[in-house]
Design an enzyme around this catalytic site. Structure first.
Site, PDB file in Angstrom:
ATOM      1  N   ALA A  21      52.023  36.330  34.953  1.00  0.00           N
ATOM      2  CA  ALA A  21      52.140  35.550  36.185  1.00  0.00           C
ATOM      3  C   ALA A  21      53.426  34.727  36.287  1.00  0.00           C
ATOM      4  O   ALA A  21      53.961  34.539  37.380  1.00  0.00           O
ATOM      5  CB  ALA A  21      50.934  34.623  36.324  1.00  0.00           C
ATOM      6  N   THR A  25      55.658  33.483  39.750  1.00  0.00           N
ATOM      7  CA  THR A  25      55.580  32.138  40.333  1.00  0.00           C
ATOM      8  C   THR A  25      56.941  31.746  40.905  1.00  0.00           C
ATOM      9  O   THR A  25      57.018  31.017  41.883  1.00  0.00           O
ATOM     10  CB  THR A  25      55.113  31.076  39.308  1.00  0.00           C
ATOM     11  OG1 THR A  25      55.886  31.211  38.130  1.00  0.00           O
ATOM     12  CG2 THR A  25      53.651  31.228  38.973  1.00  0.00           C
ATOM     13  N   GLN A  98      50.752  42.461  33.796  1.00  0.00           N
ATOM     14  CA  GLN A  98      49.429  41.936  34.131  1.00  0.00           C
ATOM     15  C   GLN A  98      49.387  41.560  35.607  1.00  0.00           C
ATOM     16  O   GLN A  98      48.358  41.164  36.119  1.00  0.00           O
ATOM     17  CB  GLN A  98      49.141  40.675  33.313  1.00  0.00           C
ATOM     18  CG  GLN A  98      49.140  40.889  31.828  1.00  0.00           C
ATOM     19  CD  GLN A  98      48.985  39.565  31.104  1.00  0.00           C
ATOM     20  OE1 GLN A  98      49.930  38.830  30.853  1.00  0.00           O
ATOM     21  NE2 GLN A  98      47.750  39.235  30.792  1.00  0.00           N
ATOM     22  N   ASP A 101      51.115  42.174  41.987  1.00  0.00           N
ATOM     23  CA  ASP A 101      51.818  41.860  43.234  1.00  0.00           C
ATOM     24  C   ASP A 101      52.821  42.911  43.699  1.00  0.00           C
ATOM     25  O   ASP A 101      53.452  42.752  44.732  1.00  0.00           O
ATOM     26  CB  ASP A 101      52.518  40.500  43.105  1.00  0.00           C
ATOM     27  CG  ASP A 101      53.385  40.421  41.852  1.00  0.00           C
ATOM     28  OD1 ASP A 101      54.017  41.443  41.483  1.00  0.00           O
ATOM     29  OD2 ASP A 101      53.425  39.342  41.234  1.00  0.00           O
ATOM     30  N   HIS A 118      46.099  45.214  35.343  1.00  0.00           N
ATOM     31  CA  HIS A 118      45.093  44.615  36.238  1.00  0.00           C
ATOM     32  C   HIS A 118      45.124  45.209  37.637  1.00  0.00           C
ATOM     33  O   HIS A 118      44.620  44.605  38.577  1.00  0.00           O
ATOM     34  CB  HIS A 118      45.291  43.090  36.310  1.00  0.00           C
ATOM     35  CG  HIS A 118      45.039  42.400  35.006  1.00  0.00           C
ATOM     36  ND1 HIS A 118      45.589  41.189  34.669  1.00  0.00           N
ATOM     37  CD2 HIS A 118      44.293  42.766  33.944  1.00  0.00           C
ATOM     38  CE1 HIS A 118      45.197  40.846  33.453  1.00  0.00           C
ATOM     39  NE2 HIS A 118      44.410  41.778  32.985  1.00  0.00           N
ATOM     40  N   CYS A 126      39.360  54.096  46.436  1.00  0.00           N
ATOM     41  CA  CYS A 126      37.941  54.440  46.332  1.00  0.00           C
ATOM     42  C   CYS A 126      37.503  54.276  44.880  1.00  0.00           C
ATOM     43  O   CYS A 126      38.174  54.749  43.971  1.00  0.00           O
ATOM     44  CB  CYS A 126      37.723  55.877  46.796  1.00  0.00           C
ATOM     45  SG  CYS A 126      36.054  56.474  46.445  1.00  0.00           S
TER      46      CYS A 126
HETATM   47 ZN    ZN Z   1      36.267  58.596  47.394  1.00  0.00          ZN
END
Ligand code: ZN
Length: 245
Positions: A21, A25, A98, A101, A118, A126
Site C-alpha cells: 500500500a 498512498t 499486494q 489499484d 489480492h 465471474c
Molecule cells: Zn461465469
C-alpha cells in the site's frame, strides 16, 4: 544509500519487486487496511456472506460504486514509473504486488510481468468461470435498476476481482510469486510493513535461497535486520534520487 541501491539494481539480472500500500498512498490512494483505513470504520463483507446472501451482495456493490467515485483519476507516481522503467531494462524482472489499484499496469509494466496477490479492483469477474466484466455497466445497472450482476456465460456470481476477507488466496498467483522469488537474485520490498500473511513469507524465502534483500519503507519492518539494505524514506524521494542504466 541511494548509490548502494542503484548498484544492487544494476548488478541484478533476476530482479523481483514486491510492493504494498505504501507505494500507492503517494498517489492519494488510502491504505484500506491501515490504522485509519477504510476497514477500521466499515465492517468488511466476508466472502462467504457475499456468496450466501443477496443482501450482502447488494451492500457490497453499493459500497463499491460509492468508493469507485472517490478514487477515480488516480495516477501512477514516481515510484510506479521508476519500477516500470527499471523493469523495461531487465527482461527477467518480475513484480509481485499486494495492491489492487492497477497503477503498476498504468505505469507501463506489462500484465505478464505482474502477479497480483489480492486481485484487481478496477474490474469484476465471474466467481465460477473467471469471465471478466467492466465495472461501469455493472454500477450503472445497479444504481439505475437495482440489478445485481450475474455472468452472461454461466450464470455465476460476478464480484469485483479483488480477494475479499475470508476468500482463499489465489493459488496460481501464489505459485507464480513463489517461483519468481525462488528464482531471483535481488528482492526489493517497497511500501509494505511485511507483517500480514502472505507478505511476510517472501522476503524470508528470498534470503533463504541466497538472494539479496532490500527493504524500502517509511517505517521499520520485522525483516530490517536480515536485509542487505534498508531505506526508511518516502518512496518518491528514493526513486527520484537514482537513475538506472
Ligand atoms: Zn461465469
Amino acid at each position: 544509500m541511494f548509490e548502494e541501491l542503484k548498484n544492487f539494481i544494476d548488478a541484478s539480472t533476476n530482479l523481483v519487486f514486491f510492493t504494498g500500500a505504501g507505494i500507492s498512498t503517494e498517489s492519494g490512494i488510502p491504505d484500506f487496511r491501515g490504522p485509519s483505513g477504510f476497514w477500521k470504520t466499515n465492517k468488511p463483507i466476508y466472502f462467504q456472506d457475499f456468496i450466501e446472501s443477496e443482501d450482502m451482495r447488494r451492500k457490497s456493490w453499493e459500497r463499491n460504486a460509492a468508493t469507485k467515485q472517490k478514487i477515480t483519476n488516480v495516477q501512477p507516481n514516481i515510484g510506479h514509473l521508476a519500477i516500470a522503467d527499471i523493469m523495461s531494462k531487465k527482461p527477467h524482472s518480475h513484480l509481485i504486488t499486494q495492491n489492487v489499484d492497477n497503477l503498476h499496469q498504468q505505469a507501463g509494466v506489462p500484465e505478464e510481468k505482474i502477479t497480483e496477490l489480492h486481485g484487481n479492483s478496477t474490474y469484476a469477474s465471474c466467481l465460477d468461470c473467471s469471465t471478466r466484466y467492466e465495472l461501469e455497466p455493472i454500477h450503472k445497472a445497479f444504481q439505475e435498476k437495482g440489478e445485481l450482476p450475474y455472468c452472461k456465460e454461466c450464470g455465476g456470481l460476478v464480484k469485483t476481482a479483488t480477494i475479499s476477507f475470508g476468500q482463499p488466496m489465489p493459488e496460481e498467483e501464489m505459485n507464480v510469486a513463489q517461483r519468481k522469488t525462488v528464482g531471483c537474485d535481488l528482492f526489493i520490498t517497497i511500501g509494505t510493513s511485511l507483517v500480514v500473511f502472505p507478505a511476510a513469507g517472501f522476503p524470508k524465502l528470498a534470503k533463504e535461497i541466497g538472494a539479496r534483500l532490500i527493504i524500502i519503507n517509511n517505517e521499520e519492518t520485522d525483516f530490517d535486520s536480515i536485509a542487505d539494505l534498508v531505506i526508511h524514506e518516502q518512496i518518491g524521494k528514493v526513486f527520484s534520487n537514482i537513475s538506472i542504466d
